[in-house]
Enzyme design. Structure first.
Site, mmCIF file in Angstrom:
data_model
loop_
_atom_site.group_PDB
_atom_site.id
_atom_site.type_symbol
_atom_site.label_atom_id
_atom_site.label_comp_id
_atom_site.label_asym_id
_atom_site.label_seq_id
_atom_site.Cartn_x
_atom_site.Cartn_y
_atom_site.Cartn_z
ATOM 1 N N ASP A 1 -91.603 60.447 5.769
ATOM 2 C CA ASP A 1 -90.618 61.465 5.413
ATOM 3 C C ASP A 1 -89.262 61.235 6.071
ATOM 4 O OD1 ASP A 1 -92.261 62.824 3.709
ATOM 5 O OD2 ASP A 1 -92.704 64.482 5.059
ATOM 6 N N LYS B 1 -87.624 64.059 1.793
ATOM 7 C CA LYS B 1 -87.046 65.201 1.083
ATOM 8 C C LYS B 1 -86.012 65.856 1.986
ATOM 9 C CE LYS B 1 -90.920 67.397 0.342
ATOM 10 N NZ LYS B 1 -91.874 66.493 0.972
ATOM 11 N N MET C 1 -85.690 75.373 9.090
ATOM 12 C CA MET C 1 -85.010 75.188 7.802
ATOM 13 C C MET C 1 -84.199 76.409 7.395
ATOM 14 S SD MET C 1 -88.243 73.343 5.888
ATOM 15 C CE MET C 1 -89.414 74.549 6.560
#
Length: 277
Positions: A54, A76, A190
């Site tokens: 990732d 991502k 996030m």
């Protein structure tokens, strides 16, 4: 036999009859500092021949891989996906069905906001053997690195880890009353892009404006930054310092302990504030 493209890979659309599926190892790479990898994770990295990794996996962690290991980037980022999550899962399943064993490498801990649970579910449903190697989650790495203990008898008897972004861009649907409770530490993953709304909702649900809060950017990495203030001040501080993901939002009385536990760092930040004021 039909072949399907996944990036530069060609994988069988259907596995040949009698093929023994490979094993998938879901590994948490920790918050970034390679010295925070677990011993088990390092052993898995060194033994891997095929790795799907990732965006939040640091290059220093990848240095533990064999030079001969095949590496596939499936990272991502916000609004930028190399592969959608469903395609990542399909790729893992098809590779394993074709007899390939692989290592799925995620930043932090795969079972803490890393969608590792979804991937494990898909593997289990397909009858593909898998193992899980936990990693140090970003909140733990940040707490130790910037001098903010996540719990403390005098300040926080509970710890809440939550995500600060939505799944389908339908607005933030969070339990604001729970997040605004006293005597706890809240760490939001996030959430930087939604920081103004997060702070507005917390204040509207009763969190005192003077509650200590921090933004920790790139925790445990050489570029790490920790910016402290109050919940009311945090959106302006993020804008002023141009905070960018990956960054954690940490809220609660424990944030105030940074000045005592890391006095030199706190003093340097204060000096920079005066210079730029």
């Amino acid at each position: 036999m039909n072949l399907v493209h996944f990036g530069h890979l060609l994988v069988p659309e259907r596995s040949p009859q009698g093929t023994v599926p490979g094993t998938v190892t879901l590994v948490g790479a920790g918050p970034g500092d390679p010295e925070l990898l677990t011993v088990k994770a390092v052993k898995a990295l060194q033994a891997a021949t095929l790795v799907l990794y990732d965006h939040l996996v640091s290059p220093a962690v990848l240095d533990h891989l064999s030079p001969d290991a095949e590496r596939i980037y499936v990272g991502k980022e916000s609004s930028r996906h190399t592969l959608p999550q469903a395609s990542i899962i399909d790729l893992m399943v098809q590779l394993a069905r074709g007899g390939r064993s692989l290592l799925r490498l995620k930043g932090g801990d795969g079972y803490i906001f890393g969608r590792g649970g979804e991937e494990a579910q898909a593997l289990a449903a397909e009858g593909i053997p898998f193992t899980v190697v936990p990693g140090l989650t970003a909140a733990q790495g940040a707490a130790a690195s910037v001098g903010i203990p996540l719990t403390h008898r005098d300040h926080a008897c509970a710890l809440v880890l939550a995500t600060g972004h939505t799944r389908d861009d339908n607005g933030l649907d969070m339990d604001w009353a729970m997040l605004a409770r006293p005597r706890q530490t809240v760490v939001l993953y996030m959430g930087v892009n939604n920081l103004p709304e997060i702070c507005r909702q917390l204040l509207a649900h009763g969190l005192p404006p003077g509650t200590p809060a921090a933004l920790v950017e790139k925790a445990t990495m050489p570029e790490e930054r920790c910016i402290t203030g109050t919940v009311a001040e945090l959106p302006a501080l993020a804008l002023r310092h141009q905070v960018r993901p990956p960054a954690l939002i940490m809220i609660g009385g424990v944030v105030a302990l940074r000045a005592q536990l890391m006095p030199r760092a706190a003093m340097q930040v204060a000096m920079r504030e005066r210079e730029t004021a």
